[in-house]
Design a protein around this motif. Structure first.
Motif, PDB file in Angstrom:
ATOM      1  N   ASP A   1     -43.235 -25.782 -22.113  1.00  0.00           N
ATOM      2  CA  ASP A   1     -44.318 -25.012 -22.258  1.00  0.00           C
ATOM      3  C   ASP A   1     -45.794 -25.827 -21.997  1.00  0.00           C
ATOM      4  O   ASP A   1     -45.774 -26.682 -22.734  1.00  0.00           O
ATOM      5  CB  ASP A   1     -44.451 -24.540 -23.683  1.00  0.00           C
ATOM      6  CG  ASP A   1     -45.844 -23.719 -23.958  1.00  0.00           C
ATOM      7  OD1 ASP A   1     -46.583 -23.386 -22.956  1.00  0.00           O
ATOM      8  OD2 ASP A   1     -45.922 -23.321 -25.119  1.00  0.00           O
ATOM      9  N   PRO A   2     -46.197 -25.734 -20.858  1.00  0.00           N
ATOM     10  CA  PRO A   2     -47.418 -26.472 -20.548  1.00  0.00           C
ATOM     11  C   PRO A   2     -48.418 -26.480 -21.530  1.00  0.00           C
ATOM     12  O   PRO A   2     -49.265 -27.251 -21.818  1.00  0.00           O
ATOM     13  CB  PRO A   2     -47.781 -26.200 -19.197  1.00  0.00           C
ATOM     14  CG  PRO A   2     -46.990 -25.214 -18.721  1.00  0.00           C
ATOM     15  CD  PRO A   2     -46.034 -24.901 -19.762  1.00  0.00           C
TER      16      PRO A   2
ATOM     17  N   ALA B   1     -51.354 -35.612 -28.303  1.00  0.00           N
ATOM     18  CA  ALA B   1     -50.425 -36.126 -29.243  1.00  0.00           C
ATOM     19  C   ALA B   1     -50.121 -35.441 -30.415  1.00  0.00           C
ATOM     20  O   ALA B   1     -49.139 -35.830 -31.229  1.00  0.00           O
ATOM     21  CB  ALA B   1     -50.714 -37.536 -29.431  1.00  0.00           C
ATOM     22  N   ASN B   2     -51.232 -34.771 -30.709  1.00  0.00           N
ATOM     23  CA  ASN B   2     -51.275 -34.170 -32.068  1.00  0.00           C
ATOM     24  C   ASN B   2     -50.435 -32.907 -31.900  1.00  0.00           C
ATOM     25  O   ASN B   2     -50.070 -32.336 -32.823  1.00  0.00           O
ATOM     26  CB  ASN B   2     -52.642 -33.685 -32.605  1.00  0.00           C
ATOM     27  CG  ASN B   2     -53.245 -34.793 -33.236  1.00  0.00           C
ATOM     28  OD1 ASN B   2     -52.609 -35.682 -34.017  1.00  0.00           O
ATOM     29  ND2 ASN B   2     -54.412 -35.357 -33.038  1.00  0.00           N
ATOM     30  N   ARG B   3     -50.199 -32.346 -30.909  1.00  0.00           N
ATOM     31  CA  ARG B   3     -49.742 -30.778 -30.455  1.00  0.00           C
ATOM     32  C   ARG B   3     -48.126 -30.807 -31.348  1.00  0.00           C
ATOM     33  O   ARG B   3     -48.141 -29.733 -31.974  1.00  0.00           O
ATOM     34  CB  ARG B   3     -49.417 -30.730 -29.026  1.00  0.00           C
ATOM     35  CG  ARG B   3     -49.032 -29.368 -28.800  1.00  0.00           C
ATOM     36  CD  ARG B   3     -48.842 -28.994 -27.265  1.00  0.00           C
ATOM     37  NE  ARG B   3     -47.978 -27.809 -26.958  1.00  0.00           N
ATOM     38  CZ  ARG B   3     -47.453 -27.554 -25.965  1.00  0.00           C
ATOM     39  NH1 ARG B   3     -47.935 -28.318 -24.705  1.00  0.00           N
ATOM     40  NH2 ARG B   3     -46.730 -26.329 -25.703  1.00  0.00           N
TER      41      ARG B   3
ATOM     42  N   ARG C   1     -50.364 -31.802 -19.973  1.00  0.00           N
ATOM     43  CA  ARG C   1     -49.779 -30.446 -19.269  1.00  0.00           C
ATOM     44  C   ARG C   1     -48.249 -30.777 -19.181  1.00  0.00           C
ATOM     45  O   ARG C   1     -47.448 -30.218 -19.074  1.00  0.00           O
ATOM     46  CB  ARG C   1     -50.660 -29.757 -18.324  1.00  0.00           C
ATOM     47  CG  ARG C   1     -51.806 -29.071 -18.638  1.00  0.00           C
ATOM     48  CD  ARG C   1     -52.451 -28.405 -17.599  1.00  0.00           C
ATOM     49  NE  ARG C   1     -53.570 -27.705 -17.998  1.00  0.00           N
ATOM     50  CZ  ARG C   1     -54.877 -28.455 -17.726  1.00  0.00           C
ATOM     51  NH1 ARG C   1     -55.018 -29.350 -16.790  1.00  0.00           N
ATOM     52  NH2 ARG C   1     -55.957 -27.969 -18.203  1.00  0.00           N
ATOM     53  N   GLU C   2     -48.371 -32.138 -18.431  1.00  0.00           N
ATOM     54  CA  GLU C   2     -46.762 -32.530 -17.769  1.00  0.00           C
ATOM     55  C   GLU C   2     -46.068 -32.540 -19.026  1.00  0.00           C
ATOM     56  O   GLU C   2     -44.599 -32.279 -18.857  1.00  0.00           O
ATOM     57  CB  GLU C   2     -47.178 -34.000 -17.436  1.00  0.00           C
ATOM     58  CG  GLU C   2     -47.567 -33.964 -15.847  1.00  0.00           C
ATOM     59  CD  GLU C   2     -48.063 -35.243 -15.326  1.00  0.00           C
ATOM     60  OE1 GLU C   2     -48.743 -35.344 -14.340  1.00  0.00           O
ATOM     61  OE2 GLU C   2     -47.606 -36.180 -15.704  1.00  0.00           O
ATOM     62  N   ARG C   3     -46.564 -33.365 -20.011  1.00  0.00           N
ATOM     63  CA  ARG C   3     -45.408 -33.373 -21.264  1.00  0.00           C
ATOM     64  C   ARG C   3     -45.017 -31.968 -21.764  1.00  0.00           C
ATOM     65  O   ARG C   3     -43.875 -31.732 -22.181  1.00  0.00           O
ATOM     66  CB  ARG C   3     -45.973 -34.395 -22.416  1.00  0.00           C
ATOM     67  CG  ARG C   3     -45.431 -33.981 -23.682  1.00  0.00           C
ATOM     68  CD  ARG C   3     -44.985 -35.395 -24.466  1.00  0.00           C
ATOM     69  NE  ARG C   3     -44.948 -36.628 -23.710  1.00  0.00           N
ATOM     70  CZ  ARG C   3     -46.297 -37.162 -23.338  1.00  0.00           C
ATOM     71  NH1 ARG C   3     -47.379 -36.781 -23.869  1.00  0.00           N
ATOM     72  NH2 ARG C   3     -46.123 -38.289 -22.839  1.00  0.00           N
TER      73      ARG C   3
END
Ligand code: SAM
Length: 230
Positions: A99-100, A62-64, A91-93
């Motif tokens: 970009d996984p 969530a921080n990505r 990875r799905e999001r």
């Protein structure tokens, strides 16, 4: 002793977070004030544009988006977590956005990364889950090395007048968010243990960084520390 049919008496943290990954993801991205806390973490981390930032205990990442916004197109976010289920959701999001991402299954207390490849690192809501959070933070400081940035975001009971009345509700929140069997295996209140671990982690960051900053948010429940490793 009767074992409930649907809820095992105890679950390891990776099993717990893997099972609840989708529910956790909704809370992690949409929970009240959580966005503000994530912004505060990344503001405090203040990574250089183009840097490589590792998040330990990244969960569903969530921080990505917050980290990537600060890094710009040349930077890289790397998430490390020991729960395969949360990494799958992350990875799905990422894949849905094109970009996984770089998401590594590993233990935050034994970083599975080469030191020279990491400029900054952070941990959000993870210190309370580590048996020896101070040692983990010292390990992260060693990983980024002198000049590297490090930041922590955690929740603990508040000492602020006017908000302390919510501490019992916070205690229930911590208990409900812990793998079944946690209170029994700790032999004490998970919230009390979390308070101690969070304090130890932030103290270790201050010891590693002469310029450490510390602030509380969200009624004093949120704690953000950051600094440059000496
Ligand atoms: C409360 S979640 C926080 C997730 C994420 N940092 C966030 O801000 O939403 C804690 C995460 O830390 C992970 N975790 C706990 N201990 C860990 C360890 N020793 N190594 C790697 N991951 C760990 C759990 O699997 C879980 O995904």
């Amino acid at each position: 002793m009767v074992t409930p049919l649907l809820q095992p008496a105890s679950l390891s943290a990776p099993e717990f977070y893997s099972r609840l990954a989708r529910l956790y993801d909704v809370l992690a991205r949409r929970g009240p004030v959580v966005g503000r806390l994530r912004e505060a973490l990344v503001d405090a981390l203040d990574p250089a544009p183009g840097a490589t930032v590792v998040e330990f205990g990244c969960g569903t990442a969530a921080n990505r988006p917050y980290v990537e916004r600060a890094l710009g197109p040349e930077g890289a976010y790397v998430g490390v977590d020991f729960s395969p289920g949360v990494l799958r959701v992350a990875r799905e999001r990422g894949a849905a956005r094109g970009d996984p991402g770089r998401l590594v299954c590993g233990d935050a207390t034994r970083p599975p990364l080469r030191a020279e490849a990491v400029d900054a690192c952070c941990g959000a809501f993870v210190a309370g889950m580590l048996a020896d959070p101070a040692a983990a933070v010292r390990g992260w400081a060693d990983l980024v090395g002198p000049g590297g940035r490090i930041a922590l975001l955690d929740l603990a009971r508040t000492a602020r007048a006017g908000w302390r009345a919510l501490n019992p509700a916070f205690r229930l929140f911590v208990r409900g968010g812990s793998p079944p069997g946690t209170a029994q295996s700790l032999g004490r209140s998970p919230a009390a243990v979390q308070d101690e671990r969070v304090a130890a982690a932030h103290r270790a960051l201050r010891e590693a960084c002469a310029d450490a900053t510390y602030r509380t948010l969200a009624g004093g429940f949120g704690r953000v520390s950051a600094g440059t490793v000496e």
